[in-house]
Write an enzyme that holds these catalytic residues in place. Structure first.
Site, PDB file in Angstrom:
ATOM      1  N   SER A 159       0.841  -1.193   0.000  1.00 56.00           N
ATOM      2  CA  SER A 159       0.000   0.000   0.000  1.00 56.00           C
ATOM      3  C   SER A 159       0.885   1.256   0.000  1.00 56.00           C
ATOM      4  O   SER A 159       1.750   1.408  -0.855  1.00 56.00           O
ATOM      5  CB  SER A 159      -0.958  -0.047   1.187  1.00 56.00           C
ATOM      6  N   ASP A 191      -9.234  -2.807  -6.652  1.00 58.71           N
ATOM      7  CA  ASP A 191      -9.014  -3.685  -5.488  1.00 58.71           C
ATOM      8  C   ASP A 191      -9.799  -3.230  -4.269  1.00 58.71           C
ATOM      9  O   ASP A 191      -9.467  -3.549  -3.151  1.00 58.71           O
ATOM     10  CB  ASP A 191      -7.515  -3.780  -5.163  1.00 58.71           C
ATOM     11  N   HIS A 234      -7.554  -4.779  -1.423  1.00 58.36           N
ATOM     12  CA  HIS A 234      -6.383  -3.971  -1.090  1.00 58.36           C
ATOM     13  C   HIS A 234      -5.844  -4.288   0.309  1.00 58.36           C
ATOM     14  O   HIS A 234      -4.644  -4.495   0.490  1.00 58.36           O
ATOM     15  CB  HIS A 234      -6.745  -2.482  -1.170  1.00 58.36           C
TER      16      HIS A 234
END
Length: 444
Positions: A219, A386, A421
């Site tokens: 991320s 995502d 995600h």
């Protein structure tokens, strides 16, 4: 070949149990989710040597400490109770914040101020901060409500295959409020952080017989890892970086959900007892550079309306007007001076790079605030991604990497259908594919 086939099962037994599981095709096979053939697994008994690896976590996984000096002027008297008493946890055990009626103090002491003269972000006067536990893969934030966040599961999987904290496995926590700069920008915080990370990688290499390091980022940590590598001299990269593994990195092309976070408040900073729907933490969140750094880029999103109201639509070209419309015009200048240059900058890292993204999940592409009330949650028009990052941004990043011929030879991109995600490094089947790519990075 017949003798080799007989010997392979015996050689497999010589490996540690964790490696044996990942190298054996008969045990817990991972379904191919990206429509492409997987990379060849290391040969059983092939003498795979683990390279040192540094984990760069997502946005909320680093702990911060604060020290208050005499220059601090609190807006509430009890917020200055710790003045002159040394370092204490600020963004650490957040479950204690409401219990001590410290939420307003927490917000004040976490907030940043943009310094236009320096072109950089600063703490409030009298507030000094530092990151805790730099260097340790066990030093990430532990959320009591979500114990699998922040590499906890990944770390255990890596330890099963032979990695050891402080020996071959390390962590690189950072100040979540700031964003890494591009050439020409100043960042006192990240200049210091990049020096620390350089030393950490060099030390990890030395203690592992000079082996190059694998740098792993998830991320926002993927963004940090990428910008770090791009900031280093090419000769240093060649000597010290074995592989860059990016899992759901936040792309410079931005994504729509970050606009929603800025407008309507973010639930990323979890504080027990503080309902994100009350917008309590939004004023603090809006002062962070990380709150605006991934706004959608015109080159990716074009003129398509991203925010829709009955009076006006806002495309990626209109984000400065949007910031002003939300009532936080203080973000306009840093957005123009720091974020816009990042949108237009790209340099290939020029090291072997693997990028894994989830796809096939409904992800906001347009936000509808029909009455112009940015305090309310918007209606969303969804597309592919995502859950957080839009597919268009992922593909734009892939294309940029491929446009550099030498980087293209060193670049591998994987799309995992159904991986979200936040859970791509926690959900079993997706995590297994991530670990396989780490093993492959060790082997290449």
């Amino acid at each position: 070949m017949g003798i080799l086939r007989l010997l392979l099962p015996l050689l497999l037994l010589l490996l540690p149990p964790g490696l044996r599981e990942y190298f054996s095709p008969a045990i817990n096979p991972v379904p191919e989710q990206d429509g492409s053939s997987s990379a060849a697994a290391p040969a059983p008994g092939g003498g795979v040597v683990l390279h040192p690896m540094v984990l760069v976590p997502g946005l909320t996984c680093s702990e911060l400490e604060v020290r208050l000096t005499d220059a601090y002027r609190p807006t509430l008297p009890h917020c200055g109770a710790m003045k002159g008493k040394g370092w204490f946890g600020l963004w650490a055990n957040c479950s204690d914040i409401p219990a001590h009626h410290y939420v307003p103090c927490f917000m004040e002491q976490m907030s940043l101020v943009y310094d236009p003269a320096a072109g950089d972000y600063r703490n409030l006067p009298g507030v000094e901060t530092r990151v805790r536990n730099f260097g340790s893969s066990r030093g990430f934030q532990r959320n009591p409500e979500h114990t699998d966040w922040c590499f906890e599961i990944l770390r255990k999987e890596l330890e099963r295959i032979g990695y050891r904290d402080g020996d071959t496995l390390f962590g690189a926590t950072y100040d979540l409020r700031h964003a890494p700069p591009v050439p020409g920008q100043s960042s006192e915080v990240f200049t210091r952080y990049f020096r620390q990370l350089t030393r950490l990688i060099e030390d990890a290499s030395r203690r592992n017989q000079g082996r190059k390091a694998i740098l792993f980022g998830h991320s926002f940590g993927g963004t940090v890892a990428l910008e770090f590598v791009r900031s280093t001299p090419m000769a240093w990269r060649d000597r010290h970086i074995k592989h860059l593994v990016l899992v759901a990195p936040l792309p410079a092309g931005g994504f729509v959900k970050t606009v929603q976070y800025f407008a309507s408040g973010s639930d990323l900073l979890f504080v027990p007892g503080v309902d994100p729907l009350t917008l309590t933490l939004r004023p603090m969140w809006r002062t962070f550079e990380s709150a605006i750094v991934n706004f959608p880029a015109p080159a990716v999103f074009g003129r398509k309306p991203l925010v829709i109201t009955k009076d006006r639509n806002y495309s990626a070209h209109d984000m400065e007007d949007f910031l002003a419309a939300t009532g936080y015009g203080a973000a306009v200048e840093p957005f123009r001076r720091r974020v816009v240059p990042k949108m237009g900058y790209f340099q290939a890292p020029m090291v072997p790079t693997t990028c894994l993204n989830g796809v096939g999940i409904e992800t906001p592409e347009q936000l509808v605030y029909w009455d112009g009330d940015f305090d309310a949650d918007p209606e969303t028009v969804n597309g592919d991604g995502d859950e957080d990052i839009n597919l268009a941004s992922m593909l734009a990043f892939d294309e940029q990497m491929r446009q550099q011929p030498e980087q293209n030879k060193l670049f591998k991109t994987i799309k995992l259908h159904g991986a979200k995600h936040g859970t791509i490094v926690t959900e079993d089947w997706a995590l297994k594919r991530v670990v396989q790519e780490i093993l492959e990075a060790n082997r290449i």
